[in-house]
Design a protein around this motif. Structure first.
Motif, PDB file in Angstrom:
ATOM      1  N   ALA A  23       0.654  -1.303  -0.098  1.00 28.16           N
ATOM      2  CA  ALA A  23       0.014  -0.102   0.135  1.00 28.16           C
ATOM      3  C   ALA A  23       0.721   1.193  -0.026  1.00 28.16           C
ATOM      4  N   SER A  24       2.034   1.180   0.765  1.00 28.38           N
ATOM      5  CA  SER A  24       2.803   2.474   0.825  1.00 28.38           C
ATOM      6  C   SER A  24       3.501   2.806  -0.456  1.00 28.38           C
ATOM      7  N   THR A  25       3.659   1.832  -1.312  1.00 25.99           N
ATOM      8  CA  THR A  25       4.032   2.162  -2.795  1.00 25.99           C
ATOM      9  C   THR A  25       2.992   2.785  -3.654  1.00 25.99           C
ATOM     10  N   ALA A 137      -9.528  -1.861   9.363  1.00 20.85           N
ATOM     11  CA  ALA A 137      -8.548  -2.039  10.280  1.00 20.85           C
ATOM     12  C   ALA A 137      -6.882  -1.919   9.408  1.00 20.85           C
ATOM     13  N   LEU A 138      -6.879  -2.542   8.335  1.00 19.38           N
ATOM     14  CA  LEU A 138      -5.661  -2.372   7.428  1.00 19.38           C
ATOM     15  C   LEU A 138      -5.425  -0.861   7.210  1.00 19.38           C
ATOM     16  N   LEU A 139      -6.152  -0.114   7.010  1.00 16.56           N
ATOM     17  CA  LEU A 139      -6.116   1.002   6.440  1.00 16.56           C
ATOM     18  C   LEU A 139      -5.843   2.033   7.543  1.00 16.56           C
ATOM     19  N   LEU A 144      -1.419   5.023  10.270  1.00 12.85           N
ATOM     20  CA  LEU A 144      -0.638   5.002  11.473  1.00 12.85           C
ATOM     21  C   LEU A 144       0.848   4.978  11.366  1.00 12.85           C
ATOM     22  N   ARG A 145       0.858   3.922  10.412  1.00  9.01           N
ATOM     23  CA  ARG A 145       2.455   3.526  10.022  1.00  9.01           C
ATOM     24  C   ARG A 145       3.172   4.864   9.539  1.00  9.01           C
TER      25      ARG A 145
END
Ligand code: NCD
Length: 300
Positions: A23-25, A137-139, A144-145
């Motif tokens: 997701a971060s990519t 929950a994943l998002l 947060l990350r």
């Protein structure tokens, strides 16, 4: 990773990290979501929402389109469900069209799991009763990350209507697997009488939460799910559990999250939405990126 995304419990910490890394990519440094390739070209995804939704539905649609998939919308209103067709037959019909994945939101627990036992489509849970909302929950973890680097050791308070919240149930699982400490903050009437609740620390009021946690995840008061007879005294609720602008401003280092939609003036005040510690709109952006990762992992 399993072919279906039914809940978070079946995901390992490695699975979660793989999804968040991917997701971060997709998140561009300028704040939006990019699509570099179209790995789902030629695949068809149907969105079947049997409950209202703005964020989850639109972000699954956007995620699917950014990856090159064709998106079909199934809406129960105006469909043959209104003519009495069973859910089972509806799903068989969708499957027979050659659909590759079904993104489903339904109020009844177990509909998603039952479908996954027989269909060849990939089943992706976009909200199930009070039980599970894995992509939310994943998002939340992804948001947060980005903000704090790692969830390890983070203290996250989940505040409000936990009893009726599938978001809370999926979040406690993902946050814990990512190394965060979860604290529950709700009046007794809005805490479920379920054994999992005892595994988590409790905190008495929003003031305690703001004083002791790094993050507060506010929950919508889900009046549409209230059992007959459950009445909450709103004034008393707000006194102990609402995030007012003054409370948030008094603790500017505490990050504020909410899955949306917000009941403004109930669990959270309008002014809070404008504060820099509030990351509610960033959660929405992460929703697109995380759902892209979820679709890619389950479909390619
Ligand atoms: C949540 C839901 O529908 O479960 N919203 C969402 O998906 N963003 C929470 C809610 O409705 O309160």
């Amino acid at each position: 990773m399993p072919k279906h995304l039914l809940d978070t419990e079946r995901l390992t910490t490695d699975d979660i990290n793989a999804l968040l890394d991917e997701a971060s990519t997709y998140l561009s440094p300028t704040g939006g979501v990019r699509s570099l390739t179209q790995p789902l070209l030629g695949q068809t995804i149907v969105l079947a929402f049997f409950e209202p939704s703005t964020r989850t539905r639109l972000s699954f649609e956007m995620a699917a389109k950014k990856l090159g998939a064709t998106v079909l919308q199934f809406t129960p209103e105006g469909s043959s469900v209104g003519k009495g067709e069973s859910l089972h037959e509806t799903f068989r019909t969708i499957e027979a069209m050659g659909v590759d994945a079904i993104v489903i939101r339904h109020a009844v627990d177990g509909v998603h799991r039952e479908l996954a036992t027989w269909t060849r489509m990939s089943v992706l849970n976009a909200g199930e009763g009070r039980t599970a909302h894995p992509t939310q929950a994943l998002l939340d973890a992804s948001t947060l990350r980005e903000r704090v680097g790692s969830l390890e050791g983070l203290r996250v308070a989940i505040v409000g209507d936990i009893a009726h919240s599938r978001v809370a149930r999926s979040n406690v699982d993902v946050l814990t697997k990512c190394g965060a400490t979860v604290v529950l903050c709700a009046p007794d009437a809005l805490l479920p009488a379920e054994p999992w609740v005892d595994r988590y620390e409790r905190c008495a009021t929003i003031d305690d939460a703001m004083r002791t946690a790094n993050v507060v995840c506010m929950l919508r008061m889900q009046r549409e799910r209230f059992e007959a007879g459950l009445a909450i005294d709103l004034e008393a609720y707000r006194a102990s559990y609402a995030l007012t602008t003054a409370r948030a401003m008094a603790t500017p280092n505490v990050l504020v999250m909410h899955p949306g939609p917000v009941n403004v003036g109930v669990e959270l005040d309008a002014g809070v939405l404008e504060l820099s510690q509030t990351i509610i709109h960033r959660q929405v952006t992460h929703g697109v990126a995380v759902r892209m990762a979820v679709l890619r992992h389950h479909l390619v």
